[in-house]
Design a protein around this motif. Structure first.
Motif, mmCIF file in Angstrom:
data_model
loop_
_atom_site.group_PDB
_atom_site.id
_atom_site.type_symbol
_atom_site.label_atom_id
_atom_site.label_comp_id
_atom_site.label_asym_id
_atom_site.label_seq_id
_atom_site.Cartn_x
_atom_site.Cartn_y
_atom_site.Cartn_z
ATOM 1 N N VAL A 234 -6.961 -103.576 41.958
ATOM 2 C CA VAL A 234 -6.560 -104.655 42.863
ATOM 3 C C VAL A 234 -6.261 -104.085 44.247
ATOM 4 O O VAL A 234 -5.636 -103.027 44.377
ATOM 5 N N GLN A 235 -6.708 -104.777 45.277
ATOM 6 C CA GLN A 235 -6.392 -104.416 46.659
ATOM 7 C C GLN A 235 -5.609 -105.564 47.281
ATOM 8 O O GLN A 235 -6.114 -106.680 47.375
ATOM 9 N N ALA A 236 -4.361 -105.272 47.669
ATOM 10 C CA ALA A 236 -3.497 -106.306 48.228
ATOM 11 C C ALA A 236 -2.673 -105.723 49.366
ATOM 12 O O ALA A 236 -2.277 -104.562 49.322
ATOM 13 N N GLU A 237 -2.416 -106.537 50.366
ATOM 14 C CA GLU A 237 -1.517 -106.112 51.430
ATOM 15 C C GLU A 237 -0.082 -106.057 50.906
ATOM 16 O O GLU A 237 0.647 -105.116 51.157
ATOM 17 N N THR A 238 0.317 -107.096 50.172
ATOM 18 C CA THR A 238 1.679 -107.181 49.653
ATOM 19 C C THR A 238 1.643 -107.707 48.227
ATOM 20 O O THR A 238 0.901 -108.639 47.921
ATOM 21 N N ILE A 239 2.459 -107.093 47.371
ATOM 22 C CA ILE A 239 2.647 -107.578 46.009
ATOM 23 C C ILE A 239 4.107 -107.982 45.846
ATOM 24 O O ILE A 239 5.017 -107.194 46.108
ATOM 25 N N PHE A 240 4.324 -109.224 45.417
ATOM 26 C CA PHE A 240 5.655 -109.719 45.104
ATOM 27 C C PHE A 240 5.776 -109.820 43.583
ATOM 28 O O PHE A 240 4.889 -110.384 42.924
ATOM 29 N N ASP A 241 6.866 -109.277 43.037
ATOM 30 C CA ASP A 241 7.064 -109.363 41.594
ATOM 31 C C ASP A 241 8.545 -109.497 41.288
ATOM 32 O O ASP A 241 9.379 -109.559 42.195
ATOM 33 N N ASN A 242 8.857 -109.535 40.001
ATOM 34 C CA ASN A 242 10.231 -109.707 39.551
ATOM 35 C C ASN A 242 10.445 -108.822 38.330
ATOM 36 O O ASN A 242 9.729 -108.972 37.331
ATOM 37 N N PRO A 243 11.402 -107.882 38.361
ATOM 38 C CA PRO A 243 11.595 -106.974 37.216
ATOM 39 C C PRO A 243 11.865 -107.693 35.901
ATOM 40 O O PRO A 243 11.516 -107.179 34.839
ATOM 41 N N GLU A 244 12.445 -108.868 35.962
ATOM 42 C CA GLU A 244 12.773 -109.586 34.728
ATOM 43 C C GLU A 244 11.541 -110.112 34.012
ATOM 44 O O GLU A 244 11.614 -110.438 32.825
ATOM 45 N N THR A 245 10.429 -110.219 34.708
ATOM 46 C CA THR A 245 9.219 -110.765 34.077
ATOM 47 C C THR A 245 8.045 -109.792 34.129
ATOM 48 O O THR A 245 6.892 -110.216 34.075
ATOM 49 N N TRP A 246 8.338 -108.484 34.244
ATOM 50 C CA TRP A 246 7.256 -107.509 34.148
ATOM 51 C C TRP A 246 6.647 -107.550 32.751
ATOM 52 O O TRP A 246 7.363 -107.616 31.748
#
Length: 457
Positions: A251-263
């Protein structure tokens, strides 16, 4: 149709077919009239349910007929579409939207060219739209889909909206969008649920691919497969932890937003590149998403979730993201963990040497460990030389006995404090002196290397 142009036996049948298609059904006459004016026709108020049924072939004929009025649009609400809506390889020059409609068969739009396509709060057994070209948007929101949706190789000039839709195709690809190209956003947020694989291999999204508040379920397979996708920003702030594997390889992305609770429990990050990595909590529509603090320890656990085992690239990528944010200490911690994970893949001699280097200098990322070892050896030498003072080589030129300076002179290479060559250790102190010289060369070299790495990361 002219009566004289048809055989006598078939003319009544043809006339009845035309009358049955557009003349004898009031609902279908309403659809045609609304189509020409581009307004919505609502069949929800039809007294008898059967009156709300519309044959799919009628809609197909309407959308493909020549001489389209300038304001024409098909906007249908609360209808039951009976039969297969077949628009394969057809150019539809008007917007098409269905609201609260029920389809008995899978709409066929493979290879079609459409201005705008919308299904809102509809029930469909699937959607076949491979190679479709849509000038504006594809909307499939708040729908219930009980079969696969195929958007492989499709091209959408605007955005693709899947918010609130529930897709169910257990154990299979429920949403296939390999090589999909979207000029704007691709959103599957706020109640979107997929029971089956969400596959977007090598897709390209001009803006955000947003899965905030989505629920993905595909035990034993891929819940989300984004292998090789290219997006501006990727939102992986799910409502719950995905059941199944999440693949972000390539994957190529400028920004990745995530949440540790739903990894995801299984997360493939090999080849995934990004400039920024930000943790945010999922929120409802229109509510700003708050930042979530994430420690480097948590990020290392994020990297360990790869089912393929150790690979260096995800560690290097995370370290680069930390450095870009000015977090040099976190970057060094990640690179140290990379060396430790690599050590586990080596044979026994390599692992033993790795433990030694790690314990002495932390693979060069913890120079303070070398300083602690130097202090320890200095203390050892000081005690030994104080308990068993060596004899002077030349009593007249020998400096005043000082165990601490003698031990320090033995430890520091190149530097001469005038004590190392003035005394002649014997017995156990001779071995201690040799150990100090060896340790001094190894540890000071490690300190210099570590400082160089710090100043020139």
């Amino acid at each position: 149709l002219r009566w004289r142009d048809a055989p006598h036996s078939s003319a009544p049948a043809i006339l009845c077919g035309v009358w049955g298609r557009w003349g004898g059904d009031p609902a279908q006459r309403r659809i045609r009239a609304a189509y020409e004016r581009g307004v919505t026709v609502d069949l929800g108020g039809v007294p008898h349910p059967a009156r709300a049924q519309v044959r799919a072939e009628v809609l197909a004929d309407l959308l493909t007929r020549p001489g389209t009025p300038p304001r024409a649009a098909l906007r249908l609400r609360s209808a039951r579409i009976v039969g297969r809506l077949d628009l394969r390889d057809i150019e539809v020059a008007v917007p098409v939207s269905f609201h609260e409609c029920v389809f008995t068969d899978v709409p066929e739009l493979a290879g079609a060219r459409v201005v705008d396509l919308a299904f809102v709060d509809c029930t469909l057994p699937g959607l076949s739209a491979r190679l479709i070209e849509v000038r504006k948007d594809v909307t499939l929101t708040d729908c219930t889909v009980t079969g696969p949706v195929d958007l492989r190789d499709a091209r959408v000039g605007g955005s693709v909206h899947l918010d609130g839709t529930r897709m169910r195709c257990p154990g299979r690809v429920v949403f296939g969008a390999d090589r999909l190209t979207v000029g704007g956003d691709l959103t599957a947020r706020h109640g979107f649920a997929a029971d089956g694989e969400l596959r977007l291999i090598h897709c390209q999204v001009g803006s955000q691919l947003n899965l905030m508040g989505a629920s993905l379920h595909n035990p034993g397979g891929f819940a989300l497969n984004l292998g090789g996708a290219r997006v501006a920003s990727l939102w992986l702030t799910f409502a719950t932890r995905p059941t199944g594997r999440v693949r972000l390889a390539g994957v190529q992305a400028e920004t990745i937003f995530d949440n540790p609770e739903t990894w995801a429990a299984e997360l493939d990050l090999v080849g995934c590149t990004y400039r920024l990595l930000v943790a945010r909590a999922p929120t409802g529509p229109g509510i700003p998403s708050p930042l979530v603090p994430v420690t480097v320890r948590q990020r290392l656990d994020w990297l360990r979730r790869s089912p393929e085992g150790y690979a260096p690239q995800p560690y290097e990528q995370l370290a680069e993201a930390y450095r870009r944010g000015g977090q040099e200490a976190e970057a060094r911690r990640v690179l140290l963990e990379r060396q430790r994970r690599r050590r586990a893949t080596l044979r026994l001699p390599g692992r033993l040497f790795g433990y030694l280097v790690d314990g002495l200098i932390g693979y060069g990322y913890r120079t303070w460990q070398a300083g602690i070892w130097l202090l320890g050896f200095w203390a050892l030498g000081t005690v030994c030389f104080a308990l068993d003072p060596p004899e002077p080589r030349n009593a007249e030129e020998a400096p005043t006995p000082n165990a601490a300076l003698q031990a320090l002179d033995a430890l520091l290479p190149i530097v001469n404090l005038g004590h190392d060559n003035a005394w002649n250790p014997s017995g156990a102190t001779e071995y201690v002196s040799a150990l100090l010289v060896l340790a001094g060369w190894v540890l000071t070299t490690a300190v210099v290397a570590g400082l160089t790495r710090t100043l020139n990361p």
